[in-house]
Design a protein around this motif. Structure first.
Motif, PDB file in Angstrom:
ATOM      1  N   ALA A  25     -30.119 -44.734  21.642  1.00  0.00           N
ATOM      2  CA  ALA A  25     -29.801 -44.068  20.390  1.00  0.00           C
ATOM      3  C   ALA A  25     -30.047 -42.574  20.468  1.00  0.00           C
ATOM      4  O   ALA A  25     -31.115 -42.113  20.827  1.00  0.00           O
ATOM      5  CB  ALA A  25     -30.620 -44.672  19.261  1.00  0.00           C
ATOM      6  N   ARG A  26     -29.036 -41.830  20.162  1.00  0.00           N
ATOM      7  CA  ARG A  26     -29.176 -40.393  19.934  1.00  0.00           C
ATOM      8  C   ARG A  26     -28.542 -40.148  18.568  1.00  0.00           C
ATOM      9  O   ARG A  26     -27.535 -39.462  18.432  1.00  0.00           O
ATOM     10  CB  ARG A  26     -28.476 -39.602  21.039  1.00  0.00           C
ATOM     11  N   VAL A  27     -29.129 -40.777  17.567  1.00  0.00           N
ATOM     12  CA  VAL A  27     -28.494 -40.837  16.255  1.00  0.00           C
ATOM     13  C   VAL A  27     -29.019 -39.727  15.364  1.00  0.00           C
ATOM     14  O   VAL A  27     -30.061 -39.136  15.620  1.00  0.00           O
ATOM     15  CB  VAL A  27     -28.767 -42.199  15.574  1.00  0.00           C
ATOM     16  N   SER A  57     -18.959 -58.379  20.372  1.00  0.00           N
ATOM     17  CA  SER A  57     -18.236 -59.144  19.357  1.00  0.00           C
ATOM     18  C   SER A  57     -19.158 -60.167  18.715  1.00  0.00           C
ATOM     19  O   SER A  57     -19.873 -60.894  19.426  1.00  0.00           O
ATOM     20  CB  SER A  57     -17.024 -59.846  19.973  1.00  0.00           C
ATOM     21  N   VAL A  58     -19.141 -60.213  17.382  1.00  0.00           N
ATOM     22  CA  VAL A  58     -19.932 -61.185  16.630  1.00  0.00           C
ATOM     23  C   VAL A  58     -19.081 -61.705  15.486  1.00  0.00           C
ATOM     24  O   VAL A  58     -18.071 -61.106  15.105  1.00  0.00           O
ATOM     25  CB  VAL A  58     -21.225 -60.555  16.066  1.00  0.00           C
ATOM     26  N   ASN A  59     -19.477 -62.831  14.923  1.00  0.00           N
ATOM     27  CA  ASN A  59     -18.800 -63.360  13.749  1.00  0.00           C
ATOM     28  C   ASN A  59     -19.154 -62.524  12.531  1.00  0.00           C
ATOM     29  O   ASN A  59     -20.297 -62.112  12.355  1.00  0.00           O
ATOM     30  CB  ASN A  59     -19.189 -64.813  13.506  1.00  0.00           C
ATOM     31  N   GLY A  60     -18.170 -62.267  11.664  1.00  0.00           N
ATOM     32  CA  GLY A  60     -18.409 -61.498  10.456  1.00  0.00           C
ATOM     33  C   GLY A  60     -17.170 -60.728  10.054  1.00  0.00           C
ATOM     34  O   GLY A  60     -16.052 -61.022  10.502  1.00  0.00           O
ATOM     35  N   SER A  61     -17.368 -59.728   9.181  1.00  0.00           N
ATOM     36  CA  SER A  61     -16.270 -58.892   8.725  1.00  0.00           C
ATOM     37  C   SER A  61     -16.711 -57.432   8.784  1.00  0.00           C
ATOM     38  O   SER A  61     -17.887 -57.126   9.002  1.00  0.00           O
ATOM     39  CB  SER A  61     -15.871 -59.255   7.282  1.00  0.00           C
ATOM     40  N   THR A  62     -15.755 -56.516   8.599  1.00  0.00           N
ATOM     41  CA  THR A  62     -16.073 -55.092   8.683  1.00  0.00           C
ATOM     42  C   THR A  62     -17.021 -54.654   7.579  1.00  0.00           C
ATOM     43  O   THR A  62     -17.641 -53.603   7.681  1.00  0.00           O
ATOM     44  CB  THR A  62     -14.786 -54.250   8.604  1.00  0.00           C
ATOM     45  N   SER A  63     -17.136 -55.440   6.510  1.00  0.00           N
ATOM     46  CA  SER A  63     -18.073 -55.077   5.442  1.00  0.00           C
ATOM     47  C   SER A  63     -19.520 -55.270   5.863  1.00  0.00           C
ATOM     48  O   SER A  63     -20.438 -54.765   5.224  1.00  0.00           O
ATOM     49  CB  SER A  63     -17.790 -55.899   4.180  1.00  0.00           C
ATOM     50  N   ASP A  64     -19.732 -56.025   6.971  1.00  0.00           N
ATOM     51  CA  ASP A  64     -21.090 -56.268   7.445  1.00  0.00           C
ATOM     52  C   ASP A  64     -21.646 -55.096   8.236  1.00  0.00           C
ATOM     53  O   ASP A  64     -22.866 -54.933   8.338  1.00  0.00           O
ATOM     54  CB  ASP A  64     -21.133 -57.520   8.328  1.00  0.00           C
ATOM     55  N   PHE A  65     -20.763 -54.288   8.828  1.00  0.00           N
ATOM     56  CA  PHE A  65     -21.192 -53.169   9.663  1.00  0.00           C
ATOM     57  C   PHE A  65     -20.329 -51.959   9.351  1.00  0.00           C
ATOM     58  O   PHE A  65     -19.222 -52.084   8.831  1.00  0.00           O
ATOM     59  CB  PHE A  65     -21.078 -53.521  11.154  1.00  0.00           C
ATOM     60  N   ALA A  66     -20.858 -50.779   9.689  1.00  0.00           N
ATOM     61  CA  ALA A  66     -20.121 -49.543   9.463  1.00  0.00           C
ATOM     62  C   ALA A  66     -20.375 -48.596  10.628  1.00  0.00           C
ATOM     63  O   ALA A  66     -21.383 -48.697  11.338  1.00  0.00           O
ATOM     64  CB  ALA A  66     -20.549 -48.886   8.144  1.00  0.00           C
ATOM     65  N   VAL A  67     -19.441 -47.678  10.820  1.00  0.00           N
ATOM     66  CA  VAL A  67     -19.610 -46.653  11.843  1.00  0.00           C
ATOM     67  C   VAL A  67     -20.893 -45.862  11.563  1.00  0.00           C
ATOM     68  O   VAL A  67     -21.214 -45.556  10.415  1.00  0.00           O
ATOM     69  CB  VAL A  67     -18.389 -45.715  11.857  1.00  0.00           C
ATOM     70  N   ASN A  68     -21.627 -45.562  12.604  1.00  0.00           N
ATOM     71  CA  ASN A  68     -22.914 -44.846  12.576  1.00  0.00           C
ATOM     72  C   ASN A  68     -24.094 -45.741  12.214  1.00  0.00           C
ATOM     73  O   ASN A  68     -25.236 -45.259  12.207  1.00  0.00           O
ATOM     74  CB  ASN A  68     -22.896 -43.641  11.628  1.00  0.00           C
ATOM     75  N   ASP A  69     -23.878 -47.032  11.918  1.00  0.00           N
ATOM     76  CA  ASP A  69     -25.015 -47.929  11.737  1.00  0.00           C
ATOM     77  C   ASP A  69     -25.828 -47.978  13.031  1.00  0.00           C
ATOM     78  O   ASP A  69     -25.263 -48.000  14.127  1.00  0.00           O
ATOM     79  CB  ASP A  69     -24.532 -49.347  11.394  1.00  0.00           C
ATOM     80  N   VAL A  70     -27.139 -47.982  12.890  1.00  0.00           N
ATOM     81  CA  VAL A  70     -28.013 -48.081  14.059  1.00  0.00           C
ATOM     82  C   VAL A  70     -28.333 -49.553  14.272  1.00  0.00           C
ATOM     83  O   VAL A  70     -28.893 -50.216  13.394  1.00  0.00           O
ATOM     84  CB  VAL A  70     -29.300 -47.262  13.859  1.00  0.00           C
ATOM     85  N   LEU A  71     -27.955 -50.085  15.430  1.00  0.00           N
ATOM     86  CA  LEU A  71     -28.055 -51.509  15.716  1.00  0.00           C
ATOM     87  C   LEU A  71     -28.873 -51.737  16.985  1.00  0.00           C
ATOM     88  O   LEU A  71     -29.139 -50.805  17.746  1.00  0.00           O
ATOM     89  CB  LEU A  71     -26.657 -52.108  15.888  1.00  0.00           C
ATOM     90  N   MET A  72     -29.263 -52.971  17.201  1.00  0.00           N
ATOM     91  CA  MET A  72     -29.943 -53.376  18.426  1.00  0.00           C
ATOM     92  C   MET A  72     -29.290 -54.640  18.964  1.00  0.00           C
ATOM     93  O   MET A  72     -29.024 -55.574  18.210  1.00  0.00           O
ATOM     94  CB  MET A  72     -31.424 -53.643  18.160  1.00  0.00           C
ATOM     95  N   ARG A 118     -29.640 -55.326  13.035  1.00  0.00           N
ATOM     96  CA  ARG A 118     -29.805 -53.959  12.540  1.00  0.00           C
ATOM     97  C   ARG A 118     -31.179 -53.444  12.956  1.00  0.00           C
ATOM     98  O   ARG A 118     -32.169 -54.161  12.882  1.00  0.00           O
ATOM     99  CB  ARG A 118     -29.676 -53.911  11.018  1.00  0.00           C
ATOM    100  N   PHE A 119     -31.222 -52.183  13.358  1.00  0.00           N
ATOM    101  CA  PHE A 119     -32.493 -51.545  13.656  1.00  0.00           C
ATOM    102  C   PHE A 119     -33.003 -50.875  12.386  1.00  0.00           C
ATOM    103  O   PHE A 119     -32.291 -50.078  11.762  1.00  0.00           O
ATOM    104  CB  PHE A 119     -32.323 -50.512  14.770  1.00  0.00           C
ATOM    105  N   ILE A 120     -34.218 -51.219  11.984  1.00  0.00           N
ATOM    106  CA  ILE A 120     -34.792 -50.716  10.735  1.00  0.00           C
ATOM    107  C   ILE A 120     -35.874 -49.694  11.045  1.00  0.00           C
ATOM    108  O   ILE A 120     -36.799 -49.968  11.811  1.00  0.00           O
ATOM    109  CB  ILE A 120     -35.391 -51.861   9.894  1.00  0.00           C
ATOM    110  N   GLN A 129     -30.151 -45.440   7.496  1.00  0.00           N
ATOM    111  CA  GLN A 129     -28.974 -46.226   7.120  1.00  0.00           C
ATOM    112  C   GLN A 129     -27.717 -45.411   7.378  1.00  0.00           C
ATOM    113  O   GLN A 129     -27.586 -44.294   6.881  1.00  0.00           O
ATOM    114  CB  GLN A 129     -29.057 -46.616   5.639  1.00  0.00           C
ATOM    115  N   GLY A 130     -26.814 -45.967   8.167  1.00  0.00           N
ATOM    116  CA  GLY A 130     -25.568 -45.272   8.451  1.00  0.00           C
ATOM    117  C   GLY A 130     -25.763 -43.935   9.135  1.00  0.00           C
ATOM    118  O   GLY A 130     -24.995 -42.998   8.923  1.00  0.00           O
ATOM    119  N   GLY A 131     -26.806 -43.805   9.944  1.00  0.00           N
ATOM    120  CA  GLY A 131     -27.056 -42.552  10.641  1.00  0.00           C
ATOM    121  C   GLY A 131     -27.780 -41.520   9.811  1.00  0.00           C
ATOM    122  O   GLY A 131     -28.026 -40.408  10.271  1.00  0.00           O
ATOM    123  N   GLY A 132     -28.130 -41.844   8.570  1.00  0.00           N
ATOM    124  CA  GLY A 132     -28.868 -40.931   7.705  1.00  0.00           C
ATOM    125  C   GLY A 132     -30.028 -41.636   7.035  1.00  0.00           C
ATOM    126  O   GLY A 132     -30.264 -42.833   7.255  1.00  0.00           O
TER     127      GLY A 132
END
Length: 326
Positions: A80-82, A142-157, A206-208, A229-232
């Motif tokens: 991460a270089r977020v 790739s995971v099961n779900g929809s685009t509403s579950d994740f967004a660009v700039n979300d910090v994940l693990m 998600r990384f918290i 959240q979302g890079g901010g």
């Protein structure tokens, strides 16, 4: 009706009205006290349950808890270089506290003077298993779900039972019931390459990164937290009417798995030895004049003090074990 009878009637009416007023005022004060106590209990329950939930998750990395006490090399080449750059995503501490100083997520004036601050880091408990193996170290996930579950700039693990990576989602796309996430772009170091290709035994979480503190809001003090959240950073209001927060950290200095002593943040030699947290919150009523005299109470530092006003105050102490560090 004579004048004497009229005067007696007026005197009796005044006595009855006076008694009624006294009963009303007494009932009003009792109602206000009960209302304040109810608010105390409501705020205490919510504040306690919210903080305890996050503390119990602190250090969670799915099935590989404990691998990241000192992340180095491929085991924890966390990419991460977020933004904001001040947020620590090295995952070197499940919990870290601040006494006199404040973390990079906060600025001067946001924290009530003398109140403690602590930061928690963990992977969220609701994980998604990869639906397919990565084609390469910079391949998509790739995971099961929809685009509403994740967004660009979300910090994940992404992690399995031997390694893990923290990254920023650079693109999020959906196809049917599958979400595909990439990890390239300027916000990920090492050109977006992971230390390894992850298979279907890995999970995405998600990384918290959360900072808890007491700060002023609209003329009163509240328990607040800032969440990555979302890079901010997003500020969330947890509970109102909190005047102070003091935190002690239980240390396992011998490696026995047992807490030997509790110390303040400035006295913690190694944050990886923290096994539990003792949290004290000082609650204060919103209304002044609830009490007939200034209250004497024991604050979160263990001192008996006299309140500067006639508000009601009460402390709450809770002890929480860091499950992922035991």
């Amino acid at each position: 009706m004579t004048m004497v009878e009229l005067m007696v009637a007026i005197a009796l009416a005044m006595l009855i009205n006076g008694a009624a007023i006294m009963v009303y005022l007494s009932g009003k004060q009792t109602y206000q006290l009960n209302d304040a106590l109810s608010r105390f209990q409501e705020n205490m329950r919510y504040a306690s349950s919210t903080v305890e939930y996050d503390l119990r998750l602190a250090g969670n990395l799915g099935c590989n808890n404990g691998l990241y006490t000192a992340p180095t090399g491929g085991t924890a080449a966390l990419h991460a270089r977020v933004l904001p750059a001040s947020v620590d995503t090295s995952f070197q501490q499940a919990v870290i506290g601040f006494d006199a100083a404040i973390p990079a997520e906060l600025v001067a004036g946001e924290v009530v003077a003398g109140s403690d601050v602590f930061r928690l880091q963990f992977a969220a408990s609701n994980s998604r298993a990869l639906t397919g193996a990565m084609a390469s170290t910079n391949g998509t996930l790739s995971v099961n779900g929809s685009t509403s579950d994740f967004a660009v700039n979300d910090v994940l693990m992404v992690a399995d039972c031997s390694a893990g990576e923290i990254f920023s989602a650079s693109t999020v796309a959906t196809g049917g019931s599958t979400v595909t996430i990439s990890h390239g772009g300027a916000k990920n170091s090492n050109s977006g390459n992971f230390a390894k290709s992850y298979g279907t035994d890995a999970e995405l979480m998600r990384f918290i990164n959360r900072v808890y503190y007491v700060g002023p809001v609209g003329g009163t003090n509240m328990l607040l937290r800032k969440t990555l959240q979302g890079g901010g950073l997003v500020t969330e209001q947890i509970a109102e009417g909190i005047e102070d927060m003091q935190v002690l950290y239980g240390l396992d200095s011998t490696g026995s798995g047992q807490v030997g002593r509790y110390v303040t943040a400035s006295s913690v030699p190694d944050w990886n030895t923290v096994r539990s947290v003792q949290l004290c919150l000082l609650f204060v009523s919103a209304d002044n004049g609830l009490l007939s005299v200034s209250q004497q109470y024991t604050n979160c530092r263990g001192a008996t003090v006299t309140a500067p006003d006639r508000r009601m105050r009460q402390t709450m102490i809770t002890l929480v074990a860091l499950r992922n560090r035991l």
